[in-house]
Scaffold this active site. Structure first.
Site, PDB file in Angstrom:
ATOM      1  N   GLU A  23       0.690  -1.106  -0.283  1.00  0.00           N
ATOM      2  CA  GLU A  23      -0.098  -0.144   0.138  1.00  0.00           C
ATOM      3  C   GLU A  23       0.869   1.144  -0.154  1.00  0.00           C
ATOM      4  O   GLU A  23       1.639   1.361   0.809  1.00  0.00           O
ATOM      5  CB  GLU A  23      -0.842   0.216   1.551  1.00  0.00           C
ATOM      6  CG  GLU A  23      -1.740  -1.108   1.584  1.00  0.00           C
ATOM      7  CD  GLU A  23      -2.653  -1.401  -0.298  1.00  0.00           C
ATOM      8  OE1 GLU A  23      -3.056  -0.052  -0.791  1.00  0.00           O
ATOM      9  OE2 GLU A  23      -3.667  -2.306  -0.245  1.00  0.00           O
ATOM     10  N   CYS A  56      -7.889  -1.335   8.399  1.00  0.00           N
ATOM     11  CA  CYS A  56      -6.480  -1.527   7.071  1.00  0.00           C
ATOM     12  C   CYS A  56      -6.204   0.003   7.461  1.00  0.00           C
ATOM     13  O   CYS A  56      -5.035   0.065   7.244  1.00  0.00           O
ATOM     14  CB  CYS A  56      -6.351  -2.383   6.608  1.00  0.00           C
ATOM     15  SG  CYS A  56      -6.441  -4.120   6.687  1.00  0.00           S
ATOM     16  N   HIS A 101      -1.442  -5.498   2.062  1.00  0.00           N
ATOM     17  CA  HIS A 101      -2.657  -6.109   2.110  1.00  0.00           C
ATOM     18  C   HIS A 101      -2.565  -7.680   1.999  1.00  0.00           C
ATOM     19  O   HIS A 101      -1.157  -7.446   0.691  1.00  0.00           O
ATOM     20  CB  HIS A 101      -3.313  -5.758   1.044  1.00  0.00           C
ATOM     21  CG  HIS A 101      -4.437  -5.109   1.664  1.00  0.00           C
ATOM     22  ND1 HIS A 101      -4.710  -3.873   1.751  1.00  0.00           N
ATOM     23  CD2 HIS A 101      -5.514  -5.183   3.113  1.00  0.00           C
ATOM     24  CE1 HIS A 101      -5.697  -3.191   2.189  1.00  0.00           C
ATOM     25  NE2 HIS A 101      -6.561  -4.441   2.955  1.00  0.00           N
TER      26      HIS A 101
HETATM   27  N1  PCA Z   1      -7.694  -6.329   6.239  1.00  0.00           N
HETATM   28  C1  PCA Z   1      -9.175  -5.518   6.707  1.00  0.00           C
HETATM   29  C2  PCA Z   1      -9.402  -4.928   8.279  1.00  0.00           C
HETATM   30  C3  PCA Z   1      -8.824  -6.707   8.935  1.00  0.00           C
HETATM   31  C4  PCA Z   1      -8.033  -6.541   7.647  1.00  0.00           C
HETATM   32  O1  PCA Z   1      -7.003  -7.820   7.872  1.00  0.00           O
HETATM   33  C5  PCA Z   1      -9.074  -3.876   5.741  1.00  0.00           C
HETATM   34  O2  PCA Z   1      -8.513  -4.463   4.917  1.00  0.00           O
HETATM   35  O3  PCA Z   1      -9.163  -3.672   6.154  1.00  0.00           O
END
Ligand code: PCA
Length: 199
Positions: free
Chosen positions: A78, A141, A165
Site C-alpha cells: 500500500e 486497515c 494487504h
Molecule cells: N483486513 C481489513 C481489516 C482487517 C483485515 O485483515 C481491511 O482491509 O481493512
C-alpha cells in the site's frame, strides 16, 4: 533492531485471517533483528491503542502492518493511507463509519515509509504476484496505517512503516476460481518485505 509485524483478527465472514497464520510462522529473529508480532482487533477506534504500547516499549526500526484484502489476487504494497474511514461493513464491535475523519486536524494523507519499490522488485523477481496499490480501502486497515504514520510523523520518529494487504490463503477458499495464494507464498512475500526494509 526491533521489528514489529502485526496481523488482524478474523472479521466479517472471513473465519480465518491469513495474516494471523503468517504471524505464527514468522521466525523470532531475522538477520539478527528481533521480530515482535502483535495481533490487532478489527476495531476502528481501538486497533491503534493496542499497538501503541508495543511501539513505546520496543522502539522499533520497522513496523509492518498486515491485512487481508479479500478478493484481491496480488500481494498489495500500500502506497498511501488517507484520513478517512468509510464502509457499509461493520467492524468487530458493530461500528459503521460513514465519511468519518480518522484524526481531526490530521494531514489528509501519509505515504508509506516502507521501501515499497524495492520490496516490489524483490518479491516480483520470484514470480510471486505483487503490486503497488494506491488505495488501502477505507476500512480498518487504512485506519491502522494512517494512525501509525500519523504517530511517527507527529513524534518525529525514524521508523520505516506501512501496510501490506495479502489475498486469501488457498486453504480458506472452497471455490478454486476465487483468488488465493498458498500460505507459504504469502509468508515468503512477508519475509522478503522485512528483508528489503532492513537493507
Ligand atoms: N483486513 C481489513 C481489516 C482487517 C483485515 O485483515 C481491511 O482491509 O481493512
Amino acid at each position: 533492531m526491533n521489528i514489529i509485524v502485526t496481523g488482524f483478527e478474523p472479521f466479517l465472514d472471513n473465519e480465518i485471517n491469513p495474516t494471523l497464520e503468517v504471524l505464527k510462522l514468522l521466525p523470532k529473529n531475522i538477520e539478527g533483528h528481533n521480530i515482535i508480532t502483535v495481533r490487532l482487533p478489527v476495531l476502528y477506534d481501538q486497533c491503534f491503542d493496542v499497538l501503541k504500547p508495543y511501539i513505546i516499549k520496543y522502539n522499533p526500526g520497522i513496523i509492518i502492518n498486515l491485512g487481508l484484502a479479500a478478493k484481491r489476487n496480488n500481494i498489495c504494497l500500500e502506497r498511501v493511507a488517507i484520513n478517512m474511514s468509510h464502509s457499509t461493513h461493520k467492524d468487530n464491535a458493530g461500528v459503521v463509519k460513514i465519511d468519518e475523519t480518522i484524526i481531526k486536524d490530521g494531514e489528509n494523507a501519509y505515504f508509506s515509509k516502507l521501501p515499497i519499490r524495492k520490496i516490489l522488485y524483490k518479491i516480483g523477481e520470484k514470480g510471486i504476484p505483487v503490486v503497488i496499490s494506491n488505495t488501502a480501502g477505507l476500512y480498518v486497515c487504512n485506519n491502522i496505517m494512517y494512525h501509525v504514520l500519523h504517530y511517527i510523523n507527529s513524534n518525529n520518529l525514524n521508523i520505516k512503516a506501512g501496510l501490506i494487504h495479502v489475498p486469501f490463503m488457498d486453504s480458506q477458499v472452497q471455490n478454486k476460481l476465487e483468488n488465493s495464494l498458498p500460505i507459504d507464498t504469502i509468508l515468503e512475500a512477508v519475509l522478503d518485505s522485512i528483508k528489503a526494509s532492513i537493507e
